[in-house]
Design a protein around this motif. Structure first.
Motif, PDB file in Angstrom:
ATOM      1  N   VAL A  88       0.917  -1.286  -0.046  1.00 17.69           N
ATOM      2  CA  VAL A  88       0.105   0.101   0.055  1.00 17.69           C
ATOM      3  C   VAL A  88       0.992   1.300  -0.100  1.00 17.69           C
ATOM      4  O   VAL A  88       0.188   2.156  -0.039  1.00 17.69           O
ATOM      5  N   PHE A  89       2.357   1.039   0.162  1.00 14.30           N
ATOM      6  CA  PHE A  89       3.231   2.201   0.019  1.00 14.30           C
ATOM      7  C   PHE A  89       2.969   3.093  -1.133  1.00 14.30           C
ATOM      8  O   PHE A  89       2.853   2.398  -2.257  1.00 14.30           O
ATOM      9  N   SER A  90       3.163   4.145  -1.169  1.00 14.88           N
ATOM     10  CA  SER A  90       3.320   5.043  -2.389  1.00 14.88           C
ATOM     11  C   SER A  90       4.495   4.812  -2.957  1.00 14.88           C
ATOM     12  O   SER A  90       5.620   4.456  -2.201  1.00 14.88           O
ATOM     13  N   LYS A 224      -5.625   3.287   5.909  1.00 16.97           N
ATOM     14  CA  LYS A 224      -4.409   3.124   4.947  1.00 16.97           C
ATOM     15  C   LYS A 224      -3.622   4.247   4.723  1.00 16.97           C
ATOM     16  O   LYS A 224      -2.628   4.508   4.122  1.00 16.97           O
ATOM     17  N   ASP A 227      -0.076   5.039   5.784  1.00 19.08           N
ATOM     18  CA  ASP A 227       1.072   4.538   4.965  1.00 19.08           C
ATOM     19  C   ASP A 227       1.211   4.955   3.614  1.00 19.08           C
ATOM     20  O   ASP A 227       2.239   4.427   2.963  1.00 19.08           O
ATOM     21  N   LYS A 228       0.330   5.751   3.258  1.00 14.74           N
ATOM     22  CA  LYS A 228       0.419   6.219   1.878  1.00 14.74           C
ATOM     23  C   LYS A 228       1.080   7.546   1.511  1.00 14.74           C
ATOM     24  O   LYS A 228       1.300   8.217   0.461  1.00 14.74           O
ATOM     25  N   SER A 276       7.100   5.018   1.835  1.00 10.93           N
ATOM     26  CA  SER A 276       6.035   6.263   2.247  1.00 10.93           C
ATOM     27  C   SER A 276       5.381   6.185   3.460  1.00 10.93           C
ATOM     28  O   SER A 276       5.581   5.097   4.184  1.00 10.93           O
ATOM     29  N   GLY A 277       4.552   7.141   3.835  1.00 10.44           N
ATOM     30  CA  GLY A 277       3.904   7.089   5.047  1.00 10.44           C
ATOM     31  C   GLY A 277       4.458   7.343   6.217  1.00 10.44           C
ATOM     32  O   GLY A 277       5.785   7.923   6.235  1.00 10.44           O
ATOM     33  N   LYS A 341      -1.617  12.304  -4.147  1.00 13.82           N
ATOM     34  CA  LYS A 341      -1.221  10.947  -4.068  1.00 13.82           C
ATOM     35  C   LYS A 341      -1.877  10.224  -3.174  1.00 13.82           C
ATOM     36  O   LYS A 341      -1.348   9.164  -2.824  1.00 13.82           O
ATOM     37  N   MET A 342      -3.085  10.222  -2.724  1.00 13.30           N
ATOM     38  CA  MET A 342      -3.700   9.633  -1.910  1.00 13.30           C
ATOM     39  C   MET A 342      -5.009   9.059  -2.489  1.00 13.30           C
ATOM     40  O   MET A 342      -5.412   9.426  -3.686  1.00 13.30           O
TER      41      MET A 342
END
Length: 472
Positions: A88-90, A224, A227-228, A276-277, A341-342
């Motif tokens: 789920v990371f960007s 989430k 984490d993003k 990310s996150g 970016k979400m």
């Protein structure tokens, strides 16, 4: 003669057995009294004591991967969960560096208070019942050695802040998967909570005090979204909100090259990079996330309420124009998510229609229509579309009764010194949580909640009478 000797041995056996049982009873009573006195700081110890076999049943069971294959071993489950959490990371930025524009136009550098005394005070307030991070530095050890280690730690903290370099151990996390709701074999239904270095957390607290010089902080958490959060966009927002360049540089380094592994029972997964996150379970995470979504409500005409795990958009829906404004706000929120970016979890976004004459207008986010709901959990309180609080009453009473039954089954002592702290710390919070909002007014609701407390009151009264008779 032989019968007389046997009888003597039997009497001696009975005497020793009775003495042994009495000593076991007293030791158990002392242990339960200790648990009751520590209950506010050490709930985990209490549930470990009363849990027994129940605790083993709560371990993470088999998990189903995307390929449909079930993971059953602890190492397999840990790897599967870590792979899902990482998915789920960007996308990672090539180099985390905030835009220089405005870096020197903030409110000036605010020096964190990183002296021996400050560090010693933080060490002294550590909860010794908490778990250590990957460096295995236990809070109990750090607390007991506070006077000795506070000065060298202060020097390390000062150097870390000034140079913007964060030790690698402070950027590693043991992730404990916490089940939320739904199917227990679905990795998506587990929340990753990070256990990080205790010394690193202390410096986070000190840095947080600098960050909060510029902010009116409300703590936020989206599903989430922790984490993003893209690190590059967050870094630029830190600059825009007026943070000094030294603190921004330290936070950027703290976010860079992070790694995590998942723990399940006695096994752990391999390490994975965190691209990310902000870590769930960290000190700075909620504050940084709040900064990131601070501009979420810009341009909205309706009322947006952000707190903890909830974000709500509200508006009057009497006329077509009113309903159009609500839809326009939803469109703006969708554009904000795309720009930052979400991603909104549209399956969990619901519409709650209030009022008898409400037209139950349908709304969408992007190309997905949002489902209507008759009842939603708002900050842990069940709210239905008629503002009837009976469902919340039932839920509160059920939880309180469950804990009360657990106490009655697992605790042998019935002394006031043991039962009152347990009841106050474990049962009453379920009955009083947010009661100012859902305060029961109907007699049926009040009676159901009182029925939880009545046995306890009667029990305390009988224990008090028994104590009086013993003293007499």
């Amino acid at each position: 003669m032989t019968e007389k000797i046997s009888l003597t041995y039997y009497e001696e056996f009975k005497r020793i057995a009775n003495t042994c049982r009495e000593k076991v009873r007293k030791a158990k009573a002392q242990n339960e009294l200790r648990l009751a006195r520590d209950i506010k700081n050490n709930k985990k110890g209490f549930f470990a004591y009363v849990g027994g076999k129940r605790k083993k049943k709560e371990a993470i069971g088999p998990l189903q991967g995307e390929d449909g294959v079930m993971a059953t071993g602890d190492r397999e489950k840990a790897e599967l969960l870590n792979a899902f959490f990482a998915s789920v990371f960007s996308q990672k930025e090539s180099h985390l560096q905030p835009q220089q524009h405005g870096m020197d136009e903030g409110l000036g550098e605010i020096q964190p208070q990183i002296g021996k005394q400050v560090v010693q005070e933080h060490l002294a307030t550590l909860n010794e019942f908490k778990s250590p991070g990957p460096d295995q530095l236990h809070p109990r050890v750090l607390k007991e050695l506070a006077e000795v280690i506070s000065e060298p730690l202060a020097i390390i903290f000062e150097s870390s802040w000034r140079t913007g370099e964060v030790p690698a151990d402070w950027r590693r996390a043991n992730v404990v998967p916490i089940f939320k709701k739904g199917k227990k074999n679905d990795p998506n239904n587990y929340r990753p909570v990070s256990l990080t270095s205790i010394p690193g957390k202390i410096l986070e607290k000190i840095i947080k005090e600098v960050v909060c010089e510029h902010l009116d902080v409300a703590y936020l958490d989206f599903s989430k979204a922790f984490d993003k959060v893209p690190h590059d966009l967050l870094a630029n927002k830190l600059v825009k909100c007026g943070l000094d360049k030294t603190t921004v540089r330290w936070i950027c380094n703290w976010l860079s090259e992070r790694t995590q592994r998942v723990l399940t029972n006695a096994s752990s997964s391999s390490w994975k990079e965190v691209t990310s996150g902000v870590p769930q379970g960290s000190v700075l995470g909620p504050v940084l996330f709040n900064i990131f979504i601070n501009d979420l409500d810009e341009g909205l005409e309706g009322t947006i309420i952000k707190f903890a795990d909830n974000t709500k958009l509200g508006g009057i829906a009497n006329t077509p124009e009113d309903r159009s404004r609500i839809q326009n706000d939803l469109d703006r929120l969708e554009r904000w998510a795309e720009t930052n970016k979400m991603k909104f979890n549209r399956d969990k976004c619901k519409i709650l229609h209030f009022g008898r004459k409400n037209g139950n207008q349908r709304y969408r986010m992007g190309d997905a229509w949002l489902d209507s709901s008759v009842c939603e959990k708002d900050l842990g309180v069940l709210v239905d579309n008629k503002l009837n609080m009976s469902q919340q009453r039932d839920a509160a009473a059920k939880k309180a009764n469950g804990i009360l039954a657990c106490i009655n089954r697992g605790i042998a002592s019935r002394s006031r010194e043991v039962m009152l702290p347990l009841y106050s710390a474990l049962v009453r919070p379920h009955l009083e949580y947010c009661v100012q909002f859902w305060a029961p007014q109907l007699k049926g609701d009040v009676d159901k909640l009182e029925s939880v407390q009545s046995p306890m009151r009667r029990g305390l009264k009988s224990w008090a009478c028994l104590a009086c008779r013993r003293e007499g």
